[in-house]
Each structure stands twice: as structure tokens, then as C-alpha cells.
Design a protein around this motif. Structure first.
Motif, mmCIF file in Angstrom:
data_model
loop_
_atom_site.group_PDB
_atom_site.id
_atom_site.type_symbol
_atom_site.label_atom_id
_atom_site.label_comp_id
_atom_site.label_asym_id
_atom_site.label_seq_id
_atom_site.Cartn_x
_atom_site.Cartn_y
_atom_site.Cartn_z
ATOM 1 N N LEU A 83 60.290 41.522 14.116
ATOM 2 C CA LEU A 83 60.256 42.185 15.426
ATOM 3 C C LEU A 83 60.237 41.164 16.567
ATOM 4 O O LEU A 83 60.516 41.493 17.724
ATOM 5 C CB LEU A 83 59.008 43.090 15.479
ATOM 6 N N GLN A 94 49.031 40.367 21.981
ATOM 7 C CA GLN A 94 48.295 41.092 20.931
ATOM 8 C C GLN A 94 48.918 40.785 19.573
ATOM 9 O O GLN A 94 50.131 40.605 19.474
ATOM 10 C CB GLN A 94 48.364 42.607 21.164
ATOM 11 N N ASN A 104 43.426 53.206 23.384
ATOM 12 C CA ASN A 104 44.825 53.614 23.311
ATOM 13 C C ASN A 104 44.896 55.106 22.976
ATOM 14 O O ASN A 104 44.314 55.557 21.988
ATOM 15 C CB ASN A 104 45.497 52.746 22.225
#
Ligand SMILES: Cc1cc2nc3c(=O)[nH]c(=O)nc-3n(C[C@H](O)[C@H](O)[C@H](O)COP(=O)(O)O)c2cc1C
Length: 352
Positions: free
Chosen positions: A270, A315, A147
Motif C-alpha cells: 500500500l 500511523q 474513530n
């Protein structure tokens, strides 16, 4: 009998979050955190032209400097995404910058891309690859994602991202460009379609031989922004999207006193937004781009739900912080149970 993994996780949760993180990385890197069992073949998943022993990856930001990739793979993740790595080393924001909201099953972080920089990062990865007389062999055991991000100061995204792709393409099974950390000023502006198009073009032109490329998006865009971004990603030759990074929103139900801290919120609060964004994008995607769902995943039921909604992979980060490596055994057992309840014999059959 004393369960060392569970005891260590219990102890780590009582330490300052950053000290706990450092200890966890250290013990995983040295193989002290245990090893997962081989995965049930029903969990095998194909995506991005790669084969995954299970669809549960470690999200970026846990092993920012690629210090523990092999140990993390051994714990039983189906893939590991390391980074975010920046071109030059930088310390990130001043501490404290990491807060556990225990009762909310959440974390707020404003780490600000603390990174050892790309030179050191590549040095850390080198031992994972051994020459086999025929180039190199990946030794991490599971697909490795890298990333990429930019420095807080002096950044030039159109130069920096292609340069980082060039530095990491021989190590990575896939590369993610992170355009969505809330803690680097201006980063999220790179999600604007004109900028994203230029970025993808710059990467494609410089590195047509790159591995699969994913773009990681924020959950805080307007709903109608995701369609044009999906189209721009497709036109620019990207291979997938990661949905989503942490949120700047603070859902009303948060109870922890840390809820007012600045930074990105992850974990259970979230989940609803991450699901919503996945559904929005998946409805428009028709299976064209690989979708990786991240945000508030806590159970095997959550995982099967995201996969049924159109995610190819998922993930986790916050659940791993709270539960430690045992979370993987639990998630896989629950996922297999949910699959059998739904009459799904293999995950591969979901995509046929
Ligand atoms: C402490 C912390 C650091 C993170 N650092 C990064 C990062 O460097 N790069 C990135 O793309 N995402 C980063 N993330 C976001 C995670 O990769 C993940 O997308 C997000 O936490 C949502 O998943 P979760 O609810 O399972 O935690 C970070 C998250 C946390 C909690």
C-alpha cells in the motif's frame, strides 16, 4: 537472554490471526507487553493544538473497543487511535476475515466493523479518566483519537456521526470520521463532496465544542477527487485528513496465495499509493489541514520521508502486527538516525 516481547510476537505469528489479535489485546490491556523508554525530545511534535511525544501513532482497527488504550500508550506510541466504533454492537463479517500475506509484508482484512457498540465503548474508556475536582483528567498518557463508523444495517450517517461525536467528545483528544473502510457497503460514497459537506455541517451544528475532527480517506479515489475533498473539508471546518485507509487494489507484485481474498489490503504493497495520495494532497494543502499519513510505513526512513512530504503525523498498523512492540524502538532509532543524516535536529524544526 530470552527477549519476552520478541518471543511472544514469534508465537503470536504462528496462531490463527484473530486468536493472536485477541491474545495481544488481552496482554497489552493487562500491562504484560512491556513499556517503551521515554522519547528523545527531538521527536516531540505539535499538531492539532496537541503535543505528541513522538509522531508515530497506532492506526485505527487494532483496539476497536478501547480495551487496551493505556497499555498501548505505555508501549511507546506517540498517540493511539481507538475504534472504529459503531452506534450499535455488531459482529462484523463471518470468519475467516483476516489474512496475513507474510512474504508480501501485508494483511487483507474484511472485518466489517466488528464493534461492541458505543455504550460499551464509553464504559471501557471511563476508567482512563479520573475526577480531579476540576472536570476529568486524561490518563492515557498520550493523545487519544476515537474513530467513528456506522452500522452495516439501519444506518443514517447524518444522524449517526453527530450522535457518536456527542458521545465521545469528552473522551477524545481528536475524533476521526471513517468514511473509507471498504468492508461496509456504501460507506465510501460518503466521501463524495456534497455528502461530506452535509456530514461536516451536521457535526459542526450539533457540536461546535467538539475536539479536532479528522476525516479518513480511501486510497482508491481518482487522483483528481482529492483536491475537492480537501476544499470541502476546509470549508466544513475539519481539522485534518488521514491518508489513507486500506486499498481494494491488488498490486501485481503480490505473491501470497491469500492475495485473491476480498477486503482491504494494508502494509508494504500500500505504501506507494499512500505516498502518492499524500503528495497530491500536501501540494494543495499548504499546511492548512493537519495530515496524518498511514499505509505501508515500515522504517524510520519511511517516516521521515512522509513528514518531509507534508505529513504532520504518521500511523502504523501492519508493521506492528508483524513485529510487535519492538517495532516502536526500531522506528524511533531509525528516525533519529535519518534525522541526523539529514541535519534535522528536531521534528519541530521541520514545520517552522
Ligand atoms: C485488521 C485491520 C483492521 C482495520 N480496521 C480499521 C478500522 O476499524 N478503522 C479504520 O479506520 N481503519 C482500519 N484499518 C486500517 C488501518 O487503520 C490503516 O489505515 C491501514 O492498515 C494502513 O496502515 P498499515 O499499512 O500500516 O497497516 C484496519 C487495518 C487492518 C489491517
Amino acid at each position: 537472554m530470552l527477549d519476552i516481547g520478541k518471543t511472544a510476537t514469534w508465537l503470536l505469528r504462528r496462531l490463527n490471526p484473530e486468536t493472536a489479535h485477541e491474545l495481544a489485546i488481552h496482554s497489552i490491556a493487562h500491562g504484560l507487553a512491556g513499556r517503551g523508554k521515554p522519547d528523545h525530545s527531538a521527536l516531540r511534535t505539535e499538531a492539532l493544538g496537541l503535543s505528541f511525544p513522538n509522531p508515530i501513532g497506532l492506526a485505527a482497527g487494532f483496539d476497536k473497543n478501547a480495551r487496551a488504550v493505556r497499555g498501548l500508550a505505555r508501549l511507546g506510541f506517540g498517540f493511539v487511535e481507538t475504534g472504529t466504533v459503531t452506534p450499535r454492537p455488531q459482529p462484523g463479517n463471518p470468519r475467516p476475515r483476516l489474512f496475513r500475506l507474510v512474504d508480501d509484508h501485508a494483511i487483507i482484512n474484511r472485518m466489517g466493523f466488528n464493534s461492541c457498540g458505543i455504550d460499551r465503548f464509553c464504559q471501557n474508556l471511563t476508567p482512563l479518566f479520573r475526577p480531579d475536582g476540576n472536570g476529568t483528567v486524561k490518563a492515557a498518557g498520550v493523545p487519544l483519537g476515537i474513530n467513528l463508523g456506522i452500522n452495516k444495517t439501519g444506518a443514517d450517517p447524518l444522524v449517526d456521526y453527530p450522535a457518536l461525536v456527542g458521545r465521545t467528545k469528552s473522551y477524545a483528544d481528536y475524533i476521526t470520521i471513517n468514511l473509507s473502510s471498504p468492508n461496509t457497503p456504501g460507506l465510501r460514497d460518503l466521501q463524495a463532496t456534497d455528502m461530506l459537506a452535509r456530514l461536516l455541517d451536521a457535526i459542526q451544528t450539533a457540536h461546535p465544542d467538539r475536539p479536532p475532527l479528522l476525516v479518513k480517506l480511501a486510497p482508491d479515489l481518482e487522483d483528481d477527487a482529492y483536491g475537492p475533498i480537501l476544499q470541502t473539508a476546509l470549508d466544513g471546518g475539519a481539522d485534518g485528513l488521514i491518508l489513507t485507509n486500506t486499498t481494494l487494489a491488488r498490486p501485481a507484485r503480490l505473491t501470497d496465495p491469500h492475495r485473491e481474498e476480498a477486503g482491504g489490503l494494508s502494509g508494504a504493497p500500500l505504501a506507494e499509493r499512500a505516498r502518492h495520495v499524500l503528495q497530491l494532497v500536501s501540494d494543495l494543502n499548504n499546511g492548512r489541514l493537519c495530515l496524518v499519513s498511514s499505509g505501508g510505513i515500515e522504517t524510520g526512513k519511511d517516516i521521515l520521508e512522509r513528514l518531509k512530504m507534508g505529513a504532520d503525523l504518521v500511523q502504523v498498523y501492519t508493521a506492528f502486527i508483524y513485529e510487535g512492540p519492538a517495532v516502536l524502538t526500531r522506528l524511533k532509532q531509525e528516525l533519529l538516525h535519518e534525522m541526523s543524516r539529514s541535519g534535522i535536529r528536531t521534528l519541530a524544526s521541520l514545520r517552522r
